[in-house]
Design an enzyme around this catalytic site. Structure first.
Site, PDB file in Angstrom:
ATOM      1  N   CYS A  10     -34.584  10.459  19.134  1.00  0.00           N
ATOM      2  CA  CYS A  10     -34.984   9.057  19.110  1.00  0.00           C
ATOM      3  C   CYS A  10     -33.754   8.227  18.746  1.00  0.00           C
ATOM      4  CB  CYS A  10     -36.097   8.836  18.095  1.00  0.00           C
ATOM      5  SG  CYS A  10     -35.599   9.232  16.393  1.00  0.00           S
ATOM      6  N   HIS A  15     -33.729  16.290  10.267  1.00  0.00           N
ATOM      7  CA  HIS A  15     -34.362  17.572   9.990  1.00  0.00           C
ATOM      8  C   HIS A  15     -34.265  18.506  11.200  1.00  0.00           C
ATOM      9  CE1 HIS A  15     -36.904  15.874   6.433  1.00  0.00           C
ATOM     10  NE2 HIS A  15     -35.697  16.257   6.070  1.00  0.00           N
ATOM     11  N   HIS A  31     -41.521  14.595   0.768  1.00  0.00           N
ATOM     12  CA  HIS A  31     -40.704  14.259   1.936  1.00  0.00           C
ATOM     13  C   HIS A  31     -39.686  13.199   1.534  1.00  0.00           C
ATOM     14  CE1 HIS A  31     -39.562  12.751   5.923  1.00  0.00           C
ATOM     15  NE2 HIS A  31     -40.040  13.886   6.405  1.00  0.00           N
ATOM     16  N   GLU A  55     -38.383  10.735   3.021  1.00  0.00           N
ATOM     17  CA  GLU A  55     -38.720   9.352   3.365  1.00  0.00           C
ATOM     18  C   GLU A  55     -39.697   8.762   2.358  1.00  0.00           C
ATOM     19  OE1 GLU A  55     -41.010   6.915   6.821  1.00  0.00           O
ATOM     20  OE2 GLU A  55     -39.939   8.707   7.485  1.00  0.00           O
ATOM     21  N   THR A  96     -43.039   7.241   8.578  1.00  0.00           N
ATOM     22  CA  THR A  96     -42.914   6.902  10.000  1.00  0.00           C
ATOM     23  C   THR A  96     -43.211   8.061  10.945  1.00  0.00           C
ATOM     24  OG1 THR A  96     -40.547   7.426  10.050  1.00  0.00           O
ATOM     25  CG2 THR A  96     -41.160   5.152   9.503  1.00  0.00           C
ATOM     26  N   CYS A  99     -43.306   5.264  13.757  1.00  0.00           N
ATOM     27  CA  CYS A  99     -42.266   4.799  14.670  1.00  0.00           C
ATOM     28  C   CYS A  99     -42.668   5.028  16.125  1.00  0.00           C
ATOM     29  CB  CYS A  99     -40.926   5.450  14.323  1.00  0.00           C
ATOM     30  SG  CYS A  99     -40.534   6.946  15.205  1.00  0.00           S
ATOM     31  N   ASN A 151     -42.257  15.402  12.197  1.00  0.00           N
ATOM     32  CA  ASN A 151     -42.788  15.008  13.504  1.00  0.00           C
ATOM     33  C   ASN A 151     -42.938  16.204  14.439  1.00  0.00           C
ATOM     34  OD1 ASN A 151     -40.457  14.786  15.754  1.00  0.00           O
ATOM     35  ND2 ASN A 151     -39.556  14.232  13.781  1.00  0.00           N
ATOM     36  N   SER A 166     -35.663  14.987  16.446  1.00  0.00           N
ATOM     37  CA  SER A 166     -34.320  15.296  15.966  1.00  0.00           C
ATOM     38  C   SER A 166     -33.733  16.524  16.658  1.00  0.00           C
ATOM     39  CB  SER A 166     -34.340  15.501  14.442  1.00  0.00           C
ATOM     40  OG  SER A 166     -35.355  16.401  14.056  1.00  0.00           O
TER      41      SER A 166
END
Length: 320
Positions: free
Chosen positions: A15, A44, A127, A129, A167, A197, A227, A270
């Site tokens: 992304c 990650h 996490h 984030e 996200t 996101c 994700n 990622s």
């Protein structure tokens, strides 16, 4: 006998936020020379981290491992104000590669907290984030990990409450959590725009599109990639007969392919596309045909590099 088929989902892989973060470390190595320190994994994905290590990046868990005066990059997942303060106190040169979409959530947390609003943060404990966002207003934030956790949430003032989210969550599960929160707290305020996101949503929608006609879905991504893990869950919920996550083609088990006619392939946000190609090559070697791409939508978003790095890149170019 029915014909074998391989479908690869699109969008998949990098992304805009991941691309920006990885390029940030690469450019920092060019400008400052190795070593460049990176707090936590920049993204990650094990292969990305190993590649950057080979170029001279040193990954650390905490700033205490970084020599005073050195250059340190903050990962795409964001850090709390306490980390920024620690870096300043130790004289570190910092480059903040936080994804702008994560920064947006940080700003929303600060704004709600400044208004005296309690924040229900939907996300996973531990996490990076979530830790970074919580650090913006720890006394205002309550973590909600799962729809079933809603019943236990207690607030001092149920009329002044908002929700935010990590996200990279499952879109469907997040909306289920929000729905249950709204039942319990009718005054619940929404963020100005959806926190999950665009890339996470697109990759989940794309895997839904291929899962229903796949005997097997292979998701390329590392086990600590939120994700990527979600993509496996979404594939199973959307009709795939089986779904597995692998870091690379070497982790595909032969037993998974027995009796399988149709394979769907995708990757987390990622993951370099070379790893997906490795999976497709692996399938070809085992008698499957070349993959057909099913594209849900185009992604054209690009984020500028961190301003502190752009400035030094210009200075180096002028000096050269």
């Amino acid at each position: 006998m029915s014909t074998k088929r391989v479908v690869v989902a699109a969008p998949r892989g990098y992304c805009a936020g991941v691309d920006r973060a990885v390029v940030t470390v690469e450019k920092a190595l060019d400008v400052y020379g190795p070593p460049v320190y990176v707090r936590k994994q920049i993204v990650h994905n094990r292969h990305v981290v190993e590649d950057l290590e080979a170029r001279g990046a040193i990954f650390v868990e905490e700033l205490a491992e970084v020599p005073e005066g050195a250059t340190v990059v903050f990962s795409a997942h964001g850090v709390s104000p306490a980390v920024h303060a620690e870096a300043a106190a130790r004289g570190l040169k910092t480059i903040d590669a936080t994804c702008p979409l994560v920064t947006k959530v940080h700003n929303e947390a600060k704004r709600f907290a400044g208004q005296g609003v309690q924040i229900l943060l939907i996300g996973h404990a531990g996490h990076e984030e979530v830790e970074g966002t919580t650090g913006e207003a720890p006394e205002h934030i309550t973590l909600v990990q799962h729809p079933d956790d809603v019943d236990a949430v207690e607030l001092d003032d149920p009329d002044k409450v908002a929700w935010l989210s990590q996200t990279t969550l499952s879109v469907d599960e997040t909306w289920e959590t929000v729905s249950r929160l709204r039942e319990k707290f009718p005054a619940l305020i929404d963020p100005p725009s959806d926190d999950i996101c665009y890339a996470t949503q697109n990759r989940q929608s794309a895997v839904k599109q291929i899962a229903g006609h796949s005997d097997l879905v292979i998701v390329v991504g590392s086990k600590n990639s939120s994700n990527s893990v979600r993509l496996v869950e979404v594939a199973l919920e959307s009709g795939a007969k089986a779904a597995h996550r692998v870091d690379n083609a070497g982790e595909i088990e032969e037993a998974w392919l027995e009796g399988v006619r149709s394979v769907g392939v995708t990757s987390g946000a990622s993951v370099p596309d070379a790893l997906v190609q490795g999976v497709l090559d692996h399938l070809t070697e085992r008698g499957f045909p070349a993959a057909v791409e099913e594209r849900l939508t185009e992604e054209n978003l690009v984020f500028a590099l961190p301003p502190e790095l752009r400035k030094d890149l210009r200075r180096k170019a002028d000096g050269d």
